[in-house]
Motif scaffolding. Sequence first.
Motif, PDB file in Angstrom:
ATOM      1  N   CYS A   1     -16.119 -55.843 -19.896  1.00  0.00           N
ATOM      2  CA  CYS A   1     -16.966 -55.187 -20.899  1.00  0.00           C
ATOM      3  C   CYS A   1     -17.578 -53.918 -20.323  1.00  0.00           C
ATOM      4  CB  CYS A   1     -18.057 -56.159 -21.347  1.00  0.00           C
ATOM      5  SG  CYS A   1     -19.304 -55.462 -22.448  1.00  0.00           S
ATOM      6  N   SER A   2     -18.107 -54.001 -19.102  1.00  0.00           N
ATOM      7  CA  SER A   2     -18.745 -52.856 -18.461  1.00  0.00           C
ATOM      8  C   SER A   2     -17.756 -51.723 -18.234  1.00  0.00           C
ATOM      9  CB  SER A   2     -19.360 -53.294 -17.127  1.00  0.00           C
ATOM     10  OG  SER A   2     -19.924 -52.200 -16.443  1.00  0.00           O
ATOM     11  N   VAL A   3     -16.556 -52.073 -17.752  1.00  0.00           N
ATOM     12  CA  VAL A   3     -15.539 -51.050 -17.478  1.00  0.00           C
ATOM     13  C   VAL A   3     -15.094 -50.371 -18.769  1.00  0.00           C
ATOM     14  CG1 VAL A   3     -13.178 -50.676 -16.661  1.00  0.00           C
ATOM     15  CG2 VAL A   3     -14.741 -52.119 -15.340  1.00  0.00           C
ATOM     16  N   LEU A   4     -14.792 -51.151 -19.796  1.00  0.00           N
ATOM     17  CA  LEU A   4     -14.305 -50.586 -21.056  1.00  0.00           C
ATOM     18  C   LEU A   4     -15.366 -49.715 -21.724  1.00  0.00           C
ATOM     19  CD1 LEU A   4     -12.414 -53.700 -22.470  1.00  0.00           C
ATOM     20  CD2 LEU A   4     -11.401 -51.597 -21.601  1.00  0.00           C
ATOM     21  N   ILE A   5     -16.601 -50.210 -21.724  1.00  0.00           N
ATOM     22  CA  ILE A   5     -17.686 -49.422 -22.322  1.00  0.00           C
ATOM     23  C   ILE A   5     -17.955 -48.164 -21.490  1.00  0.00           C
ATOM     24  CG2 ILE A   5     -20.173 -49.394 -22.766  1.00  0.00           C
ATOM     25  CD1 ILE A   5     -19.915 -52.238 -23.806  1.00  0.00           C
ATOM     26  N   GLY A   6     -17.941 -48.323 -20.149  1.00  0.00           N
ATOM     27  CA  GLY A   6     -18.179 -47.169 -19.277  1.00  0.00           C
ATOM     28  C   GLY A   6     -17.141 -46.081 -19.464  1.00  0.00           C
ATOM     29  N   GLN A   7     -15.870 -46.474 -19.554  1.00  0.00           N
ATOM     30  CA  GLN A   7     -14.819 -45.479 -19.759  1.00  0.00           C
ATOM     31  C   GLN A   7     -14.955 -44.813 -21.132  1.00  0.00           C
ATOM     32  OE1 GLN A   7     -11.024 -47.275 -18.929  1.00  0.00           O
ATOM     33  NE2 GLN A   7     -11.414 -47.428 -16.741  1.00  0.00           N
ATOM     34  N   SER A   8     -15.322 -45.583 -22.152  1.00  0.00           N
ATOM     35  CA  SER A   8     -15.523 -45.004 -23.491  1.00  0.00           C
ATOM     36  C   SER A   8     -16.681 -44.006 -23.481  1.00  0.00           C
ATOM     37  CB  SER A   8     -15.797 -46.119 -24.513  1.00  0.00           C
ATOM     38  OG  SER A   8     -14.677 -46.956 -24.655  1.00  0.00           O
ATOM     39  N   LEU A   9     -17.764 -44.357 -22.794  1.00  0.00           N
ATOM     40  CA  LEU A   9     -18.904 -43.452 -22.712  1.00  0.00           C
ATOM     41  C   LEU A   9     -18.532 -42.184 -21.943  1.00  0.00           C
ATOM     42  CD1 LEU A   9     -21.796 -45.980 -21.971  1.00  0.00           C
ATOM     43  CD2 LEU A   9     -21.279 -44.869 -24.150  1.00  0.00           C
ATOM     44  N   GLY A  10     -17.718 -42.337 -20.874  1.00  0.00           N
ATOM     45  CA  GLY A  10     -17.289 -41.175 -20.104  1.00  0.00           C
ATOM     46  C   GLY A  10     -16.456 -40.205 -20.928  1.00  0.00           C
ATOM     47  N   ARG A  11     -15.786 -40.729 -21.971  1.00  0.00           N
ATOM     48  CA  ARG A  11     -15.018 -39.880 -22.889  1.00  0.00           C
ATOM     49  C   ARG A  11     -15.833 -39.502 -24.127  1.00  0.00           C
ATOM     50  NH1 ARG A  11     -10.916 -43.731 -21.278  1.00  0.00           N
ATOM     51  NH2 ARG A  11     -11.452 -45.030 -23.086  1.00  0.00           N
TER      52      ARG A  11
ATOM     53  N   HIS B   1     -16.906 -46.294 -30.471  1.00  0.00           N
ATOM     54  CA  HIS B   1     -16.047 -47.331 -29.899  1.00  0.00           C
ATOM     55  C   HIS B   1     -16.825 -48.186 -28.899  1.00  0.00           C
ATOM     56  CE1 HIS B   1     -12.570 -48.740 -27.252  1.00  0.00           C
ATOM     57  NE2 HIS B   1     -12.384 -49.317 -28.427  1.00  0.00           N
ATOM     58  N   ALA B   2     -17.666 -47.555 -28.095  1.00  0.00           N
ATOM     59  CA  ALA B   2     -18.481 -48.290 -27.120  1.00  0.00           C
ATOM     60  C   ALA B   2     -19.418 -49.273 -27.831  1.00  0.00           C
ATOM     61  CB  ALA B   2     -19.283 -47.318 -26.263  1.00  0.00           C
ATOM     62  N   ILE B   3     -20.023 -48.840 -28.919  1.00  0.00           N
ATOM     63  CA  ILE B   3     -20.935 -49.704 -29.676  1.00  0.00           C
ATOM     64  C   ILE B   3     -20.175 -50.883 -30.272  1.00  0.00           C
ATOM     65  CG2 ILE B   3     -22.427 -49.816 -31.707  1.00  0.00           C
ATOM     66  CD1 ILE B   3     -23.142 -46.852 -31.091  1.00  0.00           C
ATOM     67  N   SER B   4     -18.993 -50.628 -30.800  1.00  0.00           N
ATOM     68  CA  SER B   4     -18.169 -51.697 -31.366  1.00  0.00           C
ATOM     69  C   SER B   4     -17.801 -52.733 -30.307  1.00  0.00           C
ATOM     70  CB  SER B   4     -16.903 -51.097 -31.988  1.00  0.00           C
ATOM     71  OG  SER B   4     -16.041 -52.111 -32.462  1.00  0.00           O
ATOM     72  N   LEU B   5     -17.425 -52.262 -29.112  1.00  0.00           N
ATOM     73  CA  LEU B   5     -17.104 -53.177 -28.019  1.00  0.00           C
ATOM     74  C   LEU B   5     -18.317 -54.038 -27.654  1.00  0.00           C
ATOM     75  CD1 LEU B   5     -15.065 -50.833 -25.631  1.00  0.00           C
ATOM     76  CD2 LEU B   5     -14.202 -52.892 -26.748  1.00  0.00           C
ATOM     77  N   ALA B   6     -19.477 -53.418 -27.573  1.00  0.00           N
ATOM     78  CA  ALA B   6     -20.697 -54.141 -27.199  1.00  0.00           C
ATOM     79  C   ALA B   6     -20.989 -55.273 -28.181  1.00  0.00           C
ATOM     80  CB  ALA B   6     -21.875 -53.172 -27.136  1.00  0.00           C
ATOM     81  N   LYS B   7     -20.836 -55.008 -29.462  1.00  0.00           N
ATOM     82  CA  LYS B   7     -21.115 -56.031 -30.473  1.00  0.00           C
ATOM     83  C   LYS B   7     -20.157 -57.218 -30.331  1.00  0.00           C
ATOM     84  CE  LYS B   7     -23.099 -52.950 -33.970  1.00  0.00           C
ATOM     85  NZ  LYS B   7     -22.917 -52.328 -35.305  1.00  0.00           N
ATOM     86  N   ARG B   8     -18.873 -56.927 -30.102  1.00  0.00           N
ATOM     87  CA  ARG B   8     -17.892 -58.011 -30.004  1.00  0.00           C
ATOM     88  C   ARG B   8     -18.122 -58.870 -28.771  1.00  0.00           C
ATOM     89  NH1 ARG B   8     -12.264 -55.146 -30.643  1.00  0.00           N
ATOM     90  NH2 ARG B   8     -13.448 -53.208 -30.426  1.00  0.00           N
ATOM     91  N   PHE B   9     -18.363 -58.225 -27.633  1.00  0.00           N
ATOM     92  CA  PHE B   9     -18.603 -58.993 -26.410  1.00  0.00           C
ATOM     93  C   PHE B   9     -19.872 -59.843 -26.529  1.00  0.00           C
ATOM     94  CE2 PHE B   9     -15.583 -56.133 -24.297  1.00  0.00           C
ATOM     95  CZ  PHE B   9     -14.949 -57.015 -23.422  1.00  0.00           C
TER      96      PHE B   9
END
Length: 444
Positions: free
Chosen positions: A276-286, A291-299
């Motif tokens: 979760c941290s890696v996927l959200i971090g990479q999304s934020l870096g881009r 997309h980062a918010i959507s990932l956070a809700k699902r996790f």
Amino acid sequence: MQSVLISLLGMSDVFMVAPLGAEAIAAIGLGAKLHFVLIMVMAGMGSAVSILVAQYHGRGDTVASQSILSLGIAAGLILLVPISVAFFAFPRQLLSLLSTDVTMIDLGVQYLRLTVPLLFFTHIIIAFESALRARAETMTPLILASGAIVMNIVLNYLLIHGIGPFPELGVAGVAIASDIARFVQVVLFLVYLSWYGHAFRLSQLINGAKVISRYVAKYARTAWPLTVNFSVWGVGTFIYHGIASKVGTDALAALSLISPIEGLYHSLFFGLVTACSVLIGQSLGRSEFDHAISLAKRFALFAPMGSMLVGLLILASTPVFLPWLLPEGTALYTLSQSLLWVMCLTFWIKVLNMTLIVGVLRAGGDAKYVLYIDMIAMWVCSIPAVLLVAFVFELSYPWIYATILVEEFVKASLVIQRARRKKWVKNLTEASNDDTYPEPAIAA
């Protein structure tokens, strides 16, 4: 999977010395908990490496990633020097603060002194693994750790009990086995990365160190609240063990026996949270904020649900595996069984907090607020409550163990509110903090 294997290693340390008695179990548990405090320091530095490397990798800046990893390794090794001296020179004084059991302290002194090299090896491994995972390279750490863990478990068995030509070393055997296995793991990391010409091979890290001054301030801003946060939390968990030791050797032995099982439970979801941290971090870096918010809700939804299911499965299997470890009908067996019930029925809230803190808030660099949350939940609420239950009301240890959960419920109320405000939605690779997600008038 790697986190599960590491937890299995911790279980093997405790379970293989179980035939040596409650003092040996308690010595390993207390010594391991002292190490755990330091590992939390390393984890704070490793988390800073992971957060920044994930965002720089998302941005495509390899040189910055190399410099961050070099900086993380160097800072940790320097910090560990005075701490390791204290561990080697004053282990008896440290352990005497928590117990008066002379046999347990003698065994713990052996363990602490022999595992001083382990501290340095562990930090190097944590730094490399944090950087590789931040680039979504998870198989390499898994493969190398698997080999080292298997070696460690085999050496545990040979050196604890003196199988074949190996001496019977008891608790000291656990320490020596850990030193050898972690040293081999460090060597394998360096050889593997060099062999495949990886961006994190030693020669490239040395090149990255040449421009390290560019990133010191950014790494320090990210690392210090994480390191303090992890350290404060680690000291707090050590205090929980200290309270158990004051209640009695059986309470400390039961907690030491349950802790690796809890660690295994934790590990099943820590890999998920790290992803979760890696996927959200990479999304934020881009700057892909939606997309980062959507990932956070699902996790945040599925991780606690999975934890509840696993807790029920562990409870259902308790009558099968617990008699393998302890004689049924003993006080230690009954106490351990009670702690398992408390752990399995409430771990879902720990997973929720872990997901929101490690996987979401820290991924966006919201580390200072997390530090305040941990300080309030643990030191203002939980530790005073546990001390009150243990030494004023003098309740039995299962009630003391349950009271520790005050920390998790207070923490949950605060982190949920923070996550919904979206203060964590920001790109840390930018020169300023202006590249942030606009906070809605009403948090969704």
